[in-house]
Design a protein around this motif. Structure first.
Motif, PDB file in Angstrom:
ATOM      1  N   THR A 130       0.877  -1.419  -0.048  1.00 21.76           N
ATOM      2  CA  THR A 130      -0.018  -0.045  -0.081  1.00 21.76           C
ATOM      3  C   THR A 130       0.961   1.287  -0.179  1.00 21.76           C
ATOM      4  OG1 THR A 130      -0.102  -0.126   2.466  1.00 21.76           O
ATOM      5  CG2 THR A 130      -2.016  -1.068   1.280  1.00 21.76           C
ATOM      6  N   TYR A 131       2.103   1.079  -0.008  1.00 24.65           N
ATOM      7  CA  TYR A 131       2.989   2.277   0.269  1.00 24.65           C
ATOM      8  C   TYR A 131       2.726   3.250  -1.142  1.00 24.65           C
ATOM      9  CZ  TYR A 131       7.396   4.857   0.890  1.00 24.65           C
ATOM     10  OH  TYR A 131       8.417   5.848   1.269  1.00 24.65           O
ATOM     11  N   TYR A 132       2.443   4.544  -0.580  1.00 23.87           N
ATOM     12  CA  TYR A 132       2.348   5.568  -1.538  1.00 23.87           C
ATOM     13  C   TYR A 132       1.543   5.312  -3.035  1.00 23.87           C
ATOM     14  CZ  TYR A 132       5.176   9.034   0.386  1.00 23.87           C
ATOM     15  OH  TYR A 132       5.543  10.227   1.568  1.00 23.87           O
ATOM     16  N   ARG A 133       0.502   4.193  -2.759  1.00 25.99           N
ATOM     17  CA  ARG A 133      -0.214   3.767  -3.811  1.00 25.99           C
ATOM     18  C   ARG A 133      -1.921   3.524  -3.420  1.00 25.99           C
ATOM     19  NH1 ARG A 133       2.007   0.055  -7.155  1.00 25.99           N
ATOM     20  NH2 ARG A 133      -0.056  -0.177  -8.557  1.00 25.99           N
ATOM     21  N   THR A 134      -2.020   3.364  -2.345  1.00 24.69           N
ATOM     22  CA  THR A 134      -3.533   3.017  -1.820  1.00 24.69           C
ATOM     23  C   THR A 134      -4.049   4.134  -1.269  1.00 24.69           C
ATOM     24  OG1 THR A 134      -3.078   0.751  -1.378  1.00 24.69           O
ATOM     25  CG2 THR A 134      -4.923   1.620  -0.315  1.00 24.69           C
ATOM     26  N   LEU A 135      -5.443   4.905  -1.958  1.00 22.54           N
ATOM     27  CA  LEU A 135      -5.754   6.188  -1.689  1.00 22.54           C
ATOM     28  C   LEU A 135      -7.190   5.751  -0.942  1.00 22.54           C
ATOM     29  CD1 LEU A 135      -5.360   8.021  -5.113  1.00 22.54           C
ATOM     30  CD2 LEU A 135      -4.422   8.677  -2.723  1.00 22.54           C
ATOM     31  N   ARG A 136      -7.476   6.594   0.269  1.00 24.41           N
ATOM     32  CA  ARG A 136      -8.880   6.403   0.787  1.00 24.41           C
ATOM     33  C   ARG A 136      -9.783   7.139   0.248  1.00 24.41           C
ATOM     34  NH1 ARG A 136      -6.908   8.070   5.306  1.00 24.41           N
ATOM     35  NH2 ARG A 136      -6.812   6.067   6.375  1.00 24.41           N
ATOM     36  N   GLN A 137     -10.901   6.963  -0.122  1.00 20.50           N
ATOM     37  CA  GLN A 137     -11.784   7.345  -0.867  1.00 20.50           C
ATOM     38  C   GLN A 137     -13.087   7.532   0.017  1.00 20.50           C
ATOM     39  OE1 GLN A 137     -12.980   5.302  -4.426  1.00 20.50           O
ATOM     40  NE2 GLN A 137     -12.102   6.834  -5.505  1.00 20.50           N
ATOM     41  N   TYR A 138     -13.915   8.725  -0.532  1.00 19.76           N
ATOM     42  CA  TYR A 138     -15.132   9.154   0.218  1.00 19.76           C
ATOM     43  C   TYR A 138     -16.094   9.386  -0.699  1.00 19.76           C
ATOM     44  CZ  TYR A 138     -11.645  10.289   4.104  1.00 19.76           C
ATOM     45  OH  TYR A 138     -10.956  10.359   5.067  1.00 19.76           O
ATOM     46  N   ASN A 139     -17.361   9.273  -0.281  1.00 20.21           N
ATOM     47  CA  ASN A 139     -18.546   9.566  -0.954  1.00 20.21           C
ATOM     48  C   ASN A 139     -19.266  10.774  -0.778  1.00 20.21           C
ATOM     49  OD1 ASN A 139     -20.560   9.682  -2.722  1.00 20.21           O
ATOM     50  ND2 ASN A 139     -21.605   7.571  -2.164  1.00 20.21           N
ATOM     51  N   PHE A 140     -19.116  12.021  -1.297  1.00 21.49           N
ATOM     52  CA  PHE A 140     -19.435  13.330  -0.981  1.00 21.49           C
ATOM     53  C   PHE A 140     -20.635  13.512  -2.019  1.00 21.49           C
ATOM     54  CE2 PHE A 140     -19.382  17.841  -1.979  1.00 21.49           C
ATOM     55  CZ  PHE A 140     -19.650  18.239  -0.480  1.00 21.49           C
ATOM     56  N   SER A 141     -21.984  13.574  -1.627  1.00 25.04           N
ATOM     57  CA  SER A 141     -23.170  13.918  -2.316  1.00 25.04           C
ATOM     58  C   SER A 141     -23.645  15.372  -2.241  1.00 25.04           C
ATOM     59  CB  SER A 141     -24.290  13.136  -1.892  1.00 25.04           C
ATOM     60  OG  SER A 141     -24.750  13.290  -0.759  1.00 25.04           O
ATOM     61  N   TYR A 142     -24.073  16.125  -3.158  1.00 26.22           N
ATOM     62  CA  TYR A 142     -24.154  17.513  -2.988  1.00 26.22           C
ATOM     63  C   TYR A 142     -25.392  17.730  -3.666  1.00 26.22           C
ATOM     64  CZ  TYR A 142     -23.428  22.703  -2.277  1.00 26.22           C
ATOM     65  OH  TYR A 142     -23.420  23.887  -2.147  1.00 26.22           O
ATOM     66  N   GLN A 143     -26.129  18.783  -3.287  1.00 23.52           N
ATOM     67  CA  GLN A 143     -27.315  19.297  -3.774  1.00 23.52           C
ATOM     68  C   GLN A 143     -27.566  20.687  -3.539  1.00 23.52           C
ATOM     69  OE1 GLN A 143     -31.731  18.536  -2.606  1.00 23.52           O
ATOM     70  NE2 GLN A 143     -31.482  17.375  -4.663  1.00 23.52           N
ATOM     71  N   GLU A 144     -27.911  21.558  -4.635  1.00 23.33           N
ATOM     72  CA  GLU A 144     -27.966  22.972  -4.441  1.00 23.33           C
ATOM     73  C   GLU A 144     -29.038  23.404  -5.333  1.00 23.33           C
ATOM     74  OE1 GLU A 144     -26.057  27.318  -3.074  1.00 23.33           O
ATOM     75  OE2 GLU A 144     -24.734  25.461  -3.602  1.00 23.33           O
ATOM     76  N   GLN A 145     -30.057  24.283  -4.853  1.00 18.86           N
ATOM     77  CA  GLN A 145     -31.213  24.936  -5.732  1.00 18.86           C
ATOM     78  C   GLN A 145     -31.133  26.421  -5.510  1.00 18.86           C
ATOM     79  OE1 GLN A 145     -35.046  23.004  -6.239  1.00 18.86           O
ATOM     80  NE2 GLN A 145     -35.916  24.996  -5.792  1.00 18.86           N
ATOM     81  N   VAL A 146     -31.039  27.299  -6.484  1.00 20.08           N
ATOM     82  CA  VAL A 146     -30.939  28.485  -6.609  1.00 20.08           C
ATOM     83  C   VAL A 146     -32.186  28.985  -7.101  1.00 20.08           C
ATOM     84  CG1 VAL A 146     -29.578  30.626  -6.769  1.00 20.08           C
ATOM     85  CG2 VAL A 146     -28.416  28.286  -6.393  1.00 20.08           C
ATOM     86  N   ASN A 147     -32.914  30.023  -6.706  1.00 17.86           N
ATOM     87  CA  ASN A 147     -33.882  30.731  -7.370  1.00 17.86           C
ATOM     88  C   ASN A 147     -33.719  32.272  -7.112  1.00 17.86           C
ATOM     89  OD1 ASN A 147     -35.794  28.645  -8.269  1.00 17.86           O
ATOM     90  ND2 ASN A 147     -36.346  28.294  -6.010  1.00 17.86           N
TER      91      ASN A 147
END
Length: 734
Positions: free
Chosen positions: A353-370
């Motif tokens: 894993t040395y300098y090659r395995t990355l930790r991932q996240y799931n980031f959801s996002y929603q925005e509404q502008v009127n």
């Protein structure tokens, strides 16, 4: 209904202003740029066999953006760049970031091949985007809405503080796009594009009279394209209808609308680790094509705008304008896997894993502008003795509501050099957490007078704003009011040389919250600018040229810098920053054969003080290279067996620029290192062949496929610059 009730009150106020001005003034005025050309680029084959491509508006001479009236660029004591539709078409620009490549003071493409937004900075700051002179419904995190460049007739960059006419304007200035308008002359085009990485596009615009009193236009586009990043795809649908109703010789009402749908699959290519991109990695370089997001990532956006532009002339003296728009913007990222956690092992080289395995996240996002915006103004020409006046008075109003939510979960790990995507983490996690629910209401009254003393012009502009911003329930509403102004003087000689000097201020209530969910404080800016403009009026016929040299010094308080952390939203608000520099720009077209676009920019930016982040002091602003130089030359053969054949070559160089400030990740990592990227020279080229009614072109960007890092905003947020792109275009004009 709230928008309609408030807009009615503002329209009544504008009518009262108009009644006062009508009683006071009675001289001569002319107004409005011709944005309704059926086609300003025309190809003609003469009797002698020569082929001539005319582009009447390639070199700009005026824009309503600079002064909200028809004052020529040469008389405007402020730097402004106008990228006309003729330039966009002849140089084959696809988006705003490409369009500013040969423009001074503006920098784009800092996020590589990201297809969602137009990332541009001007004099060190993100400009506020306008469409048809009205602020767009920008989100609380991104200033650009990403409406396609094909929908617009011109792109104007008004540099420096511009609050005197536009109210909430950032230090760098504003970016205004003017929609294509309907013409009383039938014409249009059908266009197809195909290029590298499966780039495919079909577009058309058609205009003409539907009745003696009604002109219409329809503009539409469909795009389906991949990118240099594996497993990514982007789709876009654009429709922009418009119609102008002629209610009499002095009255017209133009309806303007647009709708755009975007779908991006597979991510946008950001959040690469610094080791293996900008800095060495013991396992080698991470390929530019490697996707460290996920093929199942999804970004969807729907947006529309609906409004009108009303104009009525009272004789030759006074013109009344009412410009109003209702806008809706909604983006969703239900699945947003990205490698924002960095390497899991940087200590033990004995492990795989040395300098090659990355930790991932799931980031959801929603925005509404009127958003509801309206601008109502009167301009008039009159004389007081030997002094000629161009007076402008107006009132505008904005009502914007943002609602944003997000989700955030751990999503496993990924091999940076041999990614295998685990489908169990590619889940729609919803939007369980509120990020920002805000409403901004702003009313401004403004006035401007250009006084002409022979060849000497004095510009006086002033504005007063009332702003109320309501944030989350735990935050007290903000109420602000401010007077801003611009004073400028320039002298236009008979040969077209115009030295000028100006002083301007700006005031911007910032919609959004920082990493601790505290609302931003308003920013304020002051700037000195001086320079010389030249419109080449004394050159022989066939020589068209506009050039500007400018020097400036601007200072801002309460600036906001982009924040990058585990949650890639928000920003941090600092103290005082200064940017000073010099700019040179020339746009020229000679005998309808040779075109030149050249620019040079020098920007020295520095954080001068910061109570919340003292470690930022002394560092430059992110994505602000100290030097930018660019040149593009294009030549078309008019006679002989090569008549109609032409080509061009361009070079552009950006010096290195900081990707972050030491406090760029807020409280997550204090006083982190500053990472510099860029210092790159890129080459562009175009080959084209024109016939009456047809244009065939192949244009290439970064033709030598230079691999470089466009920006590293942190150790976990680097992005490669745009790879080589070659696109062929066939255009049929009628």
């Amino acid at each position: 209904m709230v928008y309609l009730r408030r807009s009615s009150r503002l329209l009544l106020l504008a009518s009262a202003t108009f009644s006062f001005a009508q009683a006071a003034l009675a001289q001569d005025t002319t107004q409005s740029a011709d944005q309704g050309d059926a086609a300003s680029i025309k190809t003609v084959k003469n009797d002698d066999g020569s082929i001539v491509v005319t582009a009447r508006h390639y070199v700009p001479d005026g824009t309503i953006t600079a002064n909200k009236t028809n004052i020529p660029l040469i008389e405007t004591p402020q730097s402004i760049s106008v990228i006309t539709r003729d330039q966009i078409d002849l140089l084959n620009f696809i988006d705003i970031q490409q369009a500013v490549r040969y423009t001074s003071g503006a920098f784009g493409e800092n996020y590589g091949a990201d297809p969602r937004y137009d990332f541009v900075t001007v004099r060190g700051f993100t400009p506020k985007q306008y469409i048809d002179g009205l602020a767009v419904p920008a989100t609380s995190t991104i200033a650009s809405t990403g409406v396609d460049l094909y929908a617009f007739q011109s792109l104007d960059i008004l540099k420096g503080p511009s609050s005197a006419l536009y109210g909430s304007a950032p230090p760098g200035g504003i970016l205004n796009e003017t929609s294509r308008r309907a013409s009383s002359e039938f014409g249009g085009e059908i266009q197809g594009k195909y290029g590298t990485h499966g780039f495919g596009e079909a577009a058309m615009t058609v205009t003409g009279p539907a009745a003696p009193y009604l002109d219409v236009r329809m503009t539409a586009l469909y795009r389906n394209a991949g990118s240099e990043i594996d497993h990514t795809n982007r789709k876009r649908i654009l429709a922009a209808p418009t119609a102008t109703l002629k209610l009499g010789p002095d009255t017209k009402l133009t309806g303007l609308a647009y709708y755009q749908y975007d779908k991006v699959e597979g991510g946008a290519g950001g959040f690469l680790p610094i080791y293996g991109t900008l800095l060495p990695n013991p396992n080698g370089k991470i390929s530019r094509s490697t996707n460290l997001d996920d093929p199942n990532d999804l970004f969807e956006r729907r947006q529309y705008g609906l409004g009108y532009d009303f104009e009525h002339r009272f004789g030759n003296a006074i013109t009344f304008h009412s410009n109003t728009k209702w806008s809706h913007y909604k983006e969703n990222t239900p699945i947003g896997l990205y490698s924002g956690g960095g390497f899991t092992n940087v200590d033990d080289p004995s492990l795989p894993t040395y300098y090659r395995t990355l930790r991932q996240y799931n980031f959801s996002y929603q925005e509404q502008v009127n958003s509801f915006t309206t601008d109502n103004r009167i301009d008039a020409n009159f004389d007081t003795g030997s002094i000629e006046h161009k007076l402008l008075v107006g009132v505008d109003y904005r009502n914007v509501r943002n609602v944003a939510r997000y989700g955030f979960v751990f999503a496993g790990t990924l091999d940076a050099f041999n990614p295998v995507y685990d489908p169990q983490f590619a889940q729609d996690i919803g939007y369980p957490f509120a990020y920002a629910t805000q409403r901004l209401r702003q009313t401004g009254v403004y006035a401007q007078d250009q006084l002409k003393f022979g060849n000497l012009f004095v510009m006086l502009s002033g504005r007063y704003d009332w702003v109320k911003a309501d944030g989350p329930s735990f935050v007290e509403p903000q109420k602000n009011h401010k007077f801003t102004y611009r004073v400028g003087v320039n002298y236009v000689t008979e040969s077209g040389i115009a030295p000028y000097v100006s002083y301007a201020t700006s005031f911007e209530p910032v919609l959004g919250v920082d990493g601790d969910k505290n609302p931003y404080k308003p920013t304020s800016t002051k700037q000195w600018e001086g320079g010389i403009k030249y419109d080449a009026r004394g050159l022989p016929q066939g020589f068209k040229l506009f050039a500007t040299v400018a020097v400036f010094d601007l200072k801002q308080t309460n600036f906001v810098s982009a924040q990058t952390g585990l949650l890639p939203v928000g920003g941090s608000q600092g103290g005082n920053v200064e940017v000073y520099g010099a700019e040179f720009e020339v746009v020229s077209r000679i005998n309808d054969q040779l075109t030149l676009n050249a620019s040079y920019s020098y920007n020295h930016s520095e954080v001068k003080s910061s109570d919340n982040a003292p470690g930022d002091v002394g560092f430059p602003m992110p994505t602000t290279p100290k030097n930018k130089i660019s040149l593009f030359a294009d030549y078309t053969t008019q006679k002989g067996f090569l008549a109609g054949l032409g080509g061009g070559f361009g070079v552009r160089h950006n010096s290195k620029s900081a990707g972050n400030l030491p406090s760029g990740t807020g409280s997550a990592i204090a006083n982190m290192p500053v990472f510099y990227a860029g210092n790159v020279t890129l080459f562009d080229a175009i080959l084209h062949y024109d016939l009456p009614g047809w244009r065939f072109a192949v244009n290439g960007s970064n033709i030598f496929d230079k691999k470089y890092i466009a920006r590293c905003a942190s150790m976990i947020n680097c992005v490669y610059g745009q790879a080589r792109q070659v696109i062929g275009t066939v255009t049929m004009k009628f």
